[in-house]
Design an enzyme around this catalytic site. Structure first.
Site, PDB file in Angstrom:
ATOM      1  N   TYR A 118      93.374  48.027 151.117  1.00  0.00           N
ATOM      2  CA  TYR A 118      93.850  47.493 149.838  1.00  0.00           C
ATOM      3  C   TYR A 118      92.892  47.803 148.691  1.00  0.00           C
ATOM      4  O   TYR A 118      93.303  47.895 147.544  1.00  0.00           O
ATOM      5  CB  TYR A 118      94.015  45.967 149.931  1.00  0.00           C
ATOM      6  CG  TYR A 118      95.360  45.501 150.405  1.00  0.00           C
ATOM      7  CD1 TYR A 118      95.906  45.977 151.589  1.00  0.00           C
ATOM      8  CD2 TYR A 118      96.090  44.567 149.670  1.00  0.00           C
ATOM      9  CE1 TYR A 118      97.131  45.533 152.032  1.00  0.00           C
ATOM     10  CE2 TYR A 118      97.320  44.118 150.111  1.00  0.00           C
ATOM     11  CZ  TYR A 118      97.844  44.599 151.296  1.00  0.00           C
ATOM     12  OH  TYR A 118      99.051  44.149 151.727  1.00  0.00           O
ATOM     13  N   ASP A 200      99.755  47.590 167.321  1.00  0.00           N
ATOM     14  CA  ASP A 200     101.162  47.807 167.709  1.00  0.00           C
ATOM     15  C   ASP A 200     101.543  46.863 168.844  1.00  0.00           C
ATOM     16  O   ASP A 200     102.619  46.255 168.842  1.00  0.00           O
ATOM     17  CB  ASP A 200     101.419  49.282 168.075  1.00  0.00           C
ATOM     18  CG  ASP A 200     100.393  49.864 169.029  1.00  0.00           C
ATOM     19  OD1 ASP A 200      99.363  49.215 169.306  1.00  0.00           O
ATOM     20  OD2 ASP A 200     100.622  50.992 169.524  1.00  0.00           O
TER      21      ASP A 200
HETATM   22  C1  IPM Z   1     100.893  38.901 150.786  1.00  0.00           C
HETATM   23  C2  IPM Z   1     101.663  39.815 149.884  1.00  0.00           C
HETATM   24  C3  IPM Z   1     100.668  40.563 149.010  1.00  0.00           C
HETATM   25  C4  IPM Z   1      99.795  41.363 149.931  1.00  0.00           C
HETATM   26  C5  IPM Z   1     101.299  41.442 147.918  1.00  0.00           C
HETATM   27  C6  IPM Z   1     102.211  40.661 147.017  1.00  0.00           C
HETATM   28  C7  IPM Z   1     100.246  42.162 147.122  1.00  0.00           C
HETATM   29  O1  IPM Z   1     102.481  40.658 150.639  1.00  0.00           O
HETATM   30  O2  IPM Z   1     100.176  38.031 150.245  1.00  0.00           O
HETATM   31  O3  IPM Z   1     101.029  39.014 151.993  1.00  0.00           O
HETATM   32  O4  IPM Z   1     100.175  42.453 150.375  1.00  0.00           O
HETATM   33  O5  IPM Z   1      98.687  40.892 150.242  1.00  0.00           O
END
Ligand code: IPM
Ligand code: MG
Length: 335
Positions: A118, A200
């Protein structure tokens, strides 16, 4: 509910509100303003609604609604994301799995929230040989892995003392390191049992025999996916709270579900995930486990009373609206 605690239990909380996500974009042209961000920094805890919707999907990525949420997580250093999947007995029939597979399910996903793919660099879309190439980086340092592993073991100590670490160590070097560090941290927790599972297989096991798990600990992306699976086991993603906590126990509390734009504003959404998020907030950031227990008990009572929002109601059965559900929980708080 916060007023109720102030009036009836003398527990005063100073409340402030601000915008994040699509509404913040409409108001300020960004997913969260610096002023709102400042308030989040100063607060003990943030209770968040949900961000995003089709209206904002075409916006440039760097200012999309989701960015507001990711900015709070990153700037506050909220690395430990706790996502319990607890099945209230009355709702076993709402799960897409057979009731006996999920009755009394109680698992906790501990998702690393400020690292991994991320946030990893480099990331982007570049030109290569006359076409565009998209790329992201999965990256975890030893210290990032160790601290989330500790969060998982600490949580396990308050539960069944079993931690399953989920990775993809058969393919990814980052997972190889993940597995090694989690194994080392486990030596500090000899009272807990550690197992490892490829992601998985973990996805498969979660729908095959979910009750085998106690605590699952995993990275950001795997945790995102597995927590949605775990959520569905409980019958409705509309039931599940989450906490994202930093070292100072400052936290962001939000329902696991998204903004559900298809039902927004119609008084049919299930408010219980948000109410249960407030319970987690009271427990983890405000040190009021007693009040958290009270909220959770009130929710259990309302379900035992037979109240169901549309997402939980049996086909053809009448559904309780958002507001009425909230009022019912409030009425049960005093019990
Ligand atoms: C979550 C959501 C978020 C993430 C999105 C909205 C960025 O899916 O909190 O699980 O991927 O972390
Ligand atoms: Mg998600």
């Amino acid at each position: 509910m916060i007023d109720w605690f102030g009036n009836k239990r003398g527990f005063q909380v100073t409340l402030d509100e601000d915008l994040v996500g699509g509404c913040a974009y409409d108001a300020h042209g960004q997913a969260i303003s610096d002023a709102a961000m400042q308030k989040a920094h100063e607060a003990d805890a943030v209770l968040l609604g949900a961000v995003g919707g089709p209206k904002w999907e075409a916006i440039e990525r760097s200012i999309r609604p989701e960015r507001g949420l990711l900015r709070i997580r990153a700037e506050l250093g909220l690395y430990a994301n706790l996502r319990p999947a607890l099945l209230f007995g009355e709702l076993a029939g709402s799960s897409s799995l057979r009731p006996e597979l999920v009755a009394d399910l109680d698992i906790l996903i501990v998702r690393e929230l400020t690292g991994g793919i991320y946030f990893g660099q480099p990331r982007g879309i570049r030109e290569e040989n006359g076409e565009r190439v998209g790329y992201n980086t999965e990256v975890y340092s030893e210290s990032e892995i160790a601290r989330i592993a500790r969060s998982a073991f600490e949580a396990a100590r308050r539960r069944d003392r079993r931690v399953c670490s989920v990775d993809k160590a058969n393919v990814l070097e980052s997972s190889e390191l993940w597995r090694e560090v989690v194994t080392t941290v486990a030596q500090d927790y000899p009272d807990c049992e550690l197992s490892h599972m490829y992601v998985d297989n973990a996805a498969m096991q979660l729908v095959r025999a979910p009750k085998q798990f106690d605590v699952l600990v995993t990275g950001n992306l795997f945790g995102d996916i597995l927590s949605d699976i775990a959520a569905m086991l409980t019958g409705s993603i509309g039931m599940l709270p989450s906490a994202s906590i930093n070292e100072a126990r400052q936290g962001l509390y939000e329902p696991v579900h998204g903004s559900a734009p298809d039902i927004a504003g119609r008084d049919v959404a299930n408010p219980l995930a948000t109410i249960l998020s407030l319970a987690m907030l009271l427990r983890h950031s405000l040190d009021r486990g007693d009040l958290a227990d009270r909220v959770e008990r009130a929710v259990a009572r309302v379900l035992a009373d037979g109240l169901r929002t549309g997402d939980l109601a049996a086909p053809g059965a009448g559904a309780t609206g958002t507001r009425a559900m909230g009022d019912a929980v409030l009425a049960r708080l005093a019990d």
